[in-house]
Motif scaffolding. Sequence first.
Motif, PDB file in Angstrom:
ATOM      1  N   LEU A  20     -42.893   6.182 -56.512  1.00 48.96           N
ATOM      2  CA  LEU A  20     -41.892   7.102 -57.051  1.00 48.96           C
ATOM      3  C   LEU A  20     -40.512   6.805 -56.481  1.00 48.96           C
ATOM      4  N   VAL A  21     -40.463   6.578 -55.190  1.00 55.18           N
ATOM      5  CA  VAL A  21     -39.184   6.245 -54.554  1.00 55.18           C
ATOM      6  C   VAL A  21     -38.617   4.967 -55.155  1.00 55.18           C
ATOM      7  N   ALA A  22     -39.481   3.972 -55.350  1.00 56.92           N
ATOM      8  CA  ALA A  22     -39.026   2.709 -55.943  1.00 56.92           C
ATOM      9  C   ALA A  22     -38.460   2.943 -57.336  1.00 56.92           C
ATOM     10  N   CYS A  23     -39.090   3.818 -58.093  1.00 59.80           N
ATOM     11  CA  CYS A  23     -38.591   4.124 -59.438  1.00 59.80           C
ATOM     12  C   CYS A  23     -37.216   4.775 -59.377  1.00 59.80           C
ATOM     13  N   VAL A  24     -37.065   5.722 -58.465  1.00 56.44           N
ATOM     14  CA  VAL A  24     -35.757   6.386 -58.329  1.00 56.44           C
ATOM     15  C   VAL A  24     -34.704   5.379 -57.893  1.00 56.44           C
ATOM     16  N   ALA A  26     -34.639   2.380 -58.555  1.00 56.75           N
ATOM     17  CA  ALA A  26     -34.364   1.483 -59.684  1.00 56.75           C
ATOM     18  C   ALA A  26     -33.606   2.182 -60.809  1.00 56.75           C
ATOM     19  N   GLY A  27     -33.264   3.452 -60.590  1.00 54.42           N
ATOM     20  CA  GLY A  27     -32.472   4.167 -61.584  1.00 54.42           C
ATOM     21  C   GLY A  27     -33.246   5.085 -62.492  1.00 54.42           C
ATOM     22  N   GLN A  28     -34.539   5.247 -62.237  1.00 50.85           N
ATOM     23  CA  GLN A  28     -35.347   6.147 -63.059  1.00 50.85           C
ATOM     24  C   GLN A  28     -35.265   7.566 -62.481  1.00 50.85           C
ATOM     25  N   CYS A  29     -34.252   8.273 -62.885  1.00 52.15           N
ATOM     26  CA  CYS A  29     -33.968   9.592 -62.333  1.00 52.15           C
ATOM     27  C   CYS A  29     -35.120  10.564 -62.509  1.00 52.15           C
ATOM     28  N   GLU A  30     -35.848  10.450 -63.616  1.00 54.35           N
ATOM     29  CA  GLU A  30     -36.918  11.406 -63.916  1.00 54.35           C
ATOM     30  C   GLU A  30     -38.028  11.361 -62.867  1.00 54.35           C
ATOM     31  N   ALA A  31     -38.169  10.240 -62.181  1.00 51.90           N
ATOM     32  CA  ALA A  31     -39.191  10.151 -61.145  1.00 51.90           C
ATOM     33  C   ALA A  31     -38.915  11.126 -60.008  1.00 51.90           C
ATOM     34  N   PHE A  32     -37.648  11.464 -59.827  1.00 47.83           N
ATOM     35  CA  PHE A  32     -37.296  12.387 -58.745  1.00 47.83           C
ATOM     36  C   PHE A  32     -37.816  13.791 -59.029  1.00 47.83           C
ATOM     37  N   ARG A  33     -38.005  14.108 -60.305  1.00 49.05           N
ATOM     38  CA  ARG A  33     -38.569  15.408 -60.658  1.00 49.05           C
ATOM     39  C   ARG A  33     -39.973  15.569 -60.055  1.00 49.05           C
ATOM     40  N   THR A  34     -40.767  14.507 -60.152  1.00 47.47           N
ATOM     41  CA  THR A  34     -42.116  14.558 -59.596  1.00 47.47           C
ATOM     42  C   THR A  34     -42.082  14.687 -58.088  1.00 47.47           C
ATOM     43  N   ILE A  35     -41.123  14.022 -57.451  1.00 47.05           N
ATOM     44  CA  ILE A  35     -40.980  14.136 -55.997  1.00 47.05           C
ATOM     45  C   ILE A  35     -40.710  15.582 -55.606  1.00 47.05           C
ATOM     46  N   THR A  36     -39.795  16.230 -56.318  1.00 38.21           N
ATOM     47  CA  THR A  36     -39.475  17.626 -55.978  1.00 38.21           C
ATOM     48  C   THR A  36     -40.678  18.526 -56.215  1.00 38.21           C
ATOM     49  N   ILE A  72     -31.307   8.088 -51.257  1.00 33.88           N
ATOM     50  CA  ILE A  72     -32.626   7.542 -51.534  1.00 33.88           C
ATOM     51  C   ILE A  72     -32.691   6.035 -51.285  1.00 33.88           C
ATOM     52  N   ALA A  73     -31.578   5.362 -51.422  1.00 33.02           N
ATOM     53  CA  ALA A  73     -31.575   3.908 -51.188  1.00 33.02           C
ATOM     54  C   ALA A  73     -31.860   3.575 -49.731  1.00 33.02           C
ATOM     55  N   SER A  74     -31.614   4.536 -48.833  1.00 31.97           N
ATOM     56  CA  SER A  74     -31.828   4.275 -47.407  1.00 31.97           C
ATOM     57  C   SER A  74     -33.271   4.516 -46.982  1.00 31.97           C
ATOM     58  N   PHE A  75     -34.091   5.054 -47.870  1.00 29.81           N
ATOM     59  CA  PHE A  75     -35.492   5.321 -47.512  1.00 29.81           C
ATOM     60  C   PHE A  75     -36.258   4.001 -47.466  1.00 29.81           C
ATOM     61  N   ARG A  76     -36.836   3.711 -46.312  1.00 32.21           N
ATOM     62  CA  ARG A  76     -37.548   2.450 -46.128  1.00 32.21           C
ATOM     63  C   ARG A  76     -39.035   2.652 -45.867  1.00 32.21           C
ATOM     64  N   GLY A  77     -39.491   3.886 -45.819  1.00 32.46           N
ATOM     65  CA  GLY A  77     -40.912   4.140 -45.640  1.00 32.46           C
ATOM     66  C   GLY A  77     -41.388   4.097 -44.210  1.00 32.46           C
ATOM     67  N   GLU A  78     -40.458   4.163 -43.231  1.00 27.93           N
ATOM     68  CA  GLU A  78     -40.910   4.192 -41.838  1.00 27.93           C
ATOM     69  C   GLU A  78     -41.721   5.452 -41.561  1.00 27.93           C
ATOM     70  N   SER A  79     -41.374   6.543 -42.230  1.00 29.81           N
ATOM     71  CA  SER A  79     -42.147   7.781 -42.171  1.00 29.81           C
ATOM     72  C   SER A  79     -42.561   8.127 -43.594  1.00 29.81           C
ATOM     73  N   SER A  80     -43.392   9.160 -43.737  1.00 31.98           N
ATOM     74  CA  SER A  80     -43.785   9.573 -45.082  1.00 31.98           C
ATOM     75  C   SER A  80     -42.586  10.173 -45.800  1.00 31.98           C
ATOM     76  N   LEU A  81     -42.659  10.191 -47.118  1.00 33.93           N
ATOM     77  CA  LEU A  81     -41.572  10.763 -47.906  1.00 33.93           C
ATOM     78  C   LEU A  81     -41.383  12.236 -47.567  1.00 33.93           C
ATOM     79  N   ALA A  82     -42.494  12.972 -47.409  1.00 36.32           N
ATOM     80  CA  ALA A  82     -42.392  14.401 -47.089  1.00 36.32           C
ATOM     81  C   ALA A  82     -41.708  14.613 -45.746  1.00 36.32           C
ATOM     82  N   THR A  83     -42.015  13.769 -44.769  1.00 35.77           N
ATOM     83  CA  THR A  83     -41.365  13.888 -43.461  1.00 35.77           C
ATOM     84  C   THR A  83     -39.882  13.606 -43.562  1.00 35.77           C
TER      85      THR A  83
END
Length: 236
Positions: A20-24, A26-36, A72-83
Amino acid sequence: MPIAANTTAPNYADMADAALVACVQAGQCEAFRTITQRCNQRMFRVVRGVIRDESEAEDVVQEAYVHAYEKIASFRGESSLATWLTRIALNEAYGRLRRRRETVDIEQLEQASATSAQVIAFPGHALTDDPADAAARGQLRRLLEHAVDALPEAFRLVYLLRDVEGCSVEETAAALGIREETVKTRLHRARRQLRAALQARINSSTADAFAFMGERCARTTEAVMVRVAQLPITHS
């Protein structure tokens, strides 16, 4: 014959967080809806644990999501997305408190704290649809909410993440930026304080338990009098 383009929309709901993060990214804004949708409950509970006001907590959560989307571009997965989102939400919540203190005096703060909404949607399923059961569960939930609100903030946040959200010790430590041993200690103390607070409330209500007054008392008395009126008085 040209090959038709695949116009099927991605099924974001089945994607892992990293996808999901990769999709966001890449410009797929709708993927962020699922994250929320996945993270809303935890975000609200954590922010509510700091702000202690339902309406303002919702506003803070929204701001936190906006900041997360911007970064979101700075998210590298060192921790979980929820964290990662939890840290952003906590930063926003503490920032809101600092700004509030700059513009509101202590007296107003105390008044706001006393009158704020006390809503935490704790997990659980209704056992029945009976209105009396629903009312009892509501009273129990409010009793717990008040007790949790009375905890020191450091204990409250650990309790919400561990016992309400079900986070692991490791994830809670990462989200709050504290040691795992500190998480265990604070959770133990939070539970102990909650037990004491709830026991005190229960003890204060013991004298009122199994009350038999008002309409029930009058109805029973009347029924007894009707029956005894038909009996002869015996003399020993």
